[in-house]
Design a protein around this motif. Structure first.
Motif, mmCIF file in Angstrom:
data_model
loop_
_atom_site.group_PDB
_atom_site.id
_atom_site.type_symbol
_atom_site.label_atom_id
_atom_site.label_comp_id
_atom_site.label_asym_id
_atom_site.label_seq_id
_atom_site.Cartn_x
_atom_site.Cartn_y
_atom_site.Cartn_z
ATOM 1 N N ALA A 269 41.325 40.148 55.782
ATOM 2 C CA ALA A 269 41.876 40.136 57.132
ATOM 3 C C ALA A 269 43.096 41.036 57.259
ATOM 4 O O ALA A 269 43.370 41.587 58.332
ATOM 5 N N ALA A 270 43.828 41.199 56.168
ATOM 6 C CA ALA A 270 45.033 42.046 56.193
ATOM 7 C C ALA A 270 44.718 43.495 55.841
ATOM 8 O O ALA A 270 45.627 44.317 55.733
ATOM 9 N N GLY A 271 43.416 43.795 55.653
ATOM 10 C CA GLY A 271 43.029 45.155 55.323
ATOM 11 C C GLY A 271 43.177 45.504 53.856
ATOM 12 O O GLY A 271 43.044 46.670 53.477
#
Length: 385
Positions: A269-271
């Motif tokens: 989700a945070a890449g």
């Protein structure tokens, strides 16, 4: 050729596939089997490729009654065909032509044609054809560019420029790949290893002494086909790098240098991506070693550790090979004042002449003419940098 073994060698398979062109009436199946078994893997591969090329050419050419034994005229036409090349095939170099003829000569001897009569490969017209092609091309066999340590070997010398072992080591980070590459580069230089010796090194071949230095047992090499073995000295720095790589990789036995597989997970989700490294079980290949070397050269250039003229990166990379470490150490030892006999012994060269050939440019600055005329006419002899 033989009927008592389920898996004939590659040489036998090529001969069997062109049975109509090969006279085997004088051949002993047992002699052929013994000769093939005595060949080093690289020799067997070269002879197989050379024999396949010659027999395929003879098959396509009409009329050729037999390829083995060959007629000298046939070999002359074959050499000219190899040297000329075509739209899809570059002309062969003189060194390649000499090897092809040597392979054909060896097959003739194995098949029983090396008796009282001279071999067709020894005919005057064949030798003259080789000399003529060599003279026409005027091409000296390309030598691998040296990878020297990067330090002056004696007081008053300037350190070598360009790509050096120290620059490559400085380009290696502290990650698992960097640890492996640094250990590989350091070991290859210290021991002056041939690539077959480098990829064949195993953990059990390594030992360390109280002063921090180590030894590498080389069980087989190009000049030691009987496996009598040799020992190579390793610096304390190399032993530290080897220990760091083996500890990080968890390798306790088997090949020292292996492929590292990198797997990257999809971004979260945070890449962020999770990167995992998996150590293979098989040793690196010759091609793998060259790929590592060339990647490190480019990284050293990018990091400013190596200064090259603009546009020379490609030529520099192509000039290097796994043999460059061996050539570089030979030149460094000459620069340090060591003689050819000692270098040949340390690096397991077949003769001092071979070692001298790899250090020709350095040796010329300290030969008899340089020493004597340097005193009389200026520019006195110095041990080359």
């Amino acid at each position: 050729m033989t009927t008592d073994r389920p898996f004939p060698s590659s040489v036998e398979l090529v001969l069997g596939g062109h049975a109509m062109l090969v006279d085997t009436r004088a051949a002993s199946p047992l002699a052929l089997e013994a000769a093939v078994a005595a060949m080093a893997p690289a020799t067997k591969a070269a002879i197989t490729a050379d024999l396949k090329c010659f027999l395929a050419w003879c098959k396509a050419r009409r009329p050729v009654a037999t390829a083995v034994p060959a007629e000298p005229e046939t070999l002359v036409h074959y050499l000219h065909w190899l040297a000329k090349g075509s739209d899809i095939r570059a002309g062969a170099k003189p060194a390649t032509l000499a090897r092809r003829i040597a392979s054909i000569a060896r097959i003739h001897r194995i098949l029983g044609f090396g008796g009282r009569e001279p071999l067709p490969t020894q005919a005057g017209m064949v030798r003259d054809t080789l000399k003529g092609i060599r003279r026409k091309k005027r091409e000296r066999q390309r030598q691998a560019a040296p990878l020297r340590l990067g330090e002056a070997m004696q007081e008053g010398q300037a350190p070598p420029e360009g790509v050096t072992v120290n620059a490559l080591l400085a380009s290696c980070g502290s990650d698992i790949i960097g640890l492996r590459d640094a250990a590989l580069i350091s070991l290859a230089y210290d021991a002056g290893l041939r690539v077959s010796e480098l990829v064949g090194a195993t953990v059990v071949d390594l030992s360390q002494f109280g002063d921090g230095s180590g030894r590498l047992e080389i069980t087989h090499s190009k000049t030691d086909q009987l496996g009598e073995g040799a020992l190579a000295w390793l610096s304390a720095d190399t032993m530290v790098r080897l220990s760091a790589w083996l500890l990080a990789s968890g390798i306790a036995h088997g090949p020292v240098f292996r492929r590292i597989n990198v797997l990257t997970s999809p971004p979260d989700a945070a890449g962020q991506r999770l990167v995992r490294h998996y150590i293979g079980s098989k040793p690196l290949t010759r091609q793998g070693v060259v790929a590592i070397l060339r990647r490190r050269v480019l990284e050293a250039v990018d990091l400013g550790l190596v200064e090259l003229e603009p546009g020379m990166e490609g030529d520099t990379v192509r000039g290097l090979s796994a043999h460059s470490f061996r050539v570089g150490l030979t030149q460094d030892l000459f620069a340090a004042g060591e003689d050819g006999a000692g270098i040949a012994l340390a690096l397991r060269w077949s003769s001092p002449t071979t070692a001298l050939r790899y250090a020709r440019e350095l040796a010329v600055g300290n030969n008899a003419a340089a020493r004597v005329l340097g005193r009389l006419r200026g520019g006195g002899s110095q041990t080359p940098a």
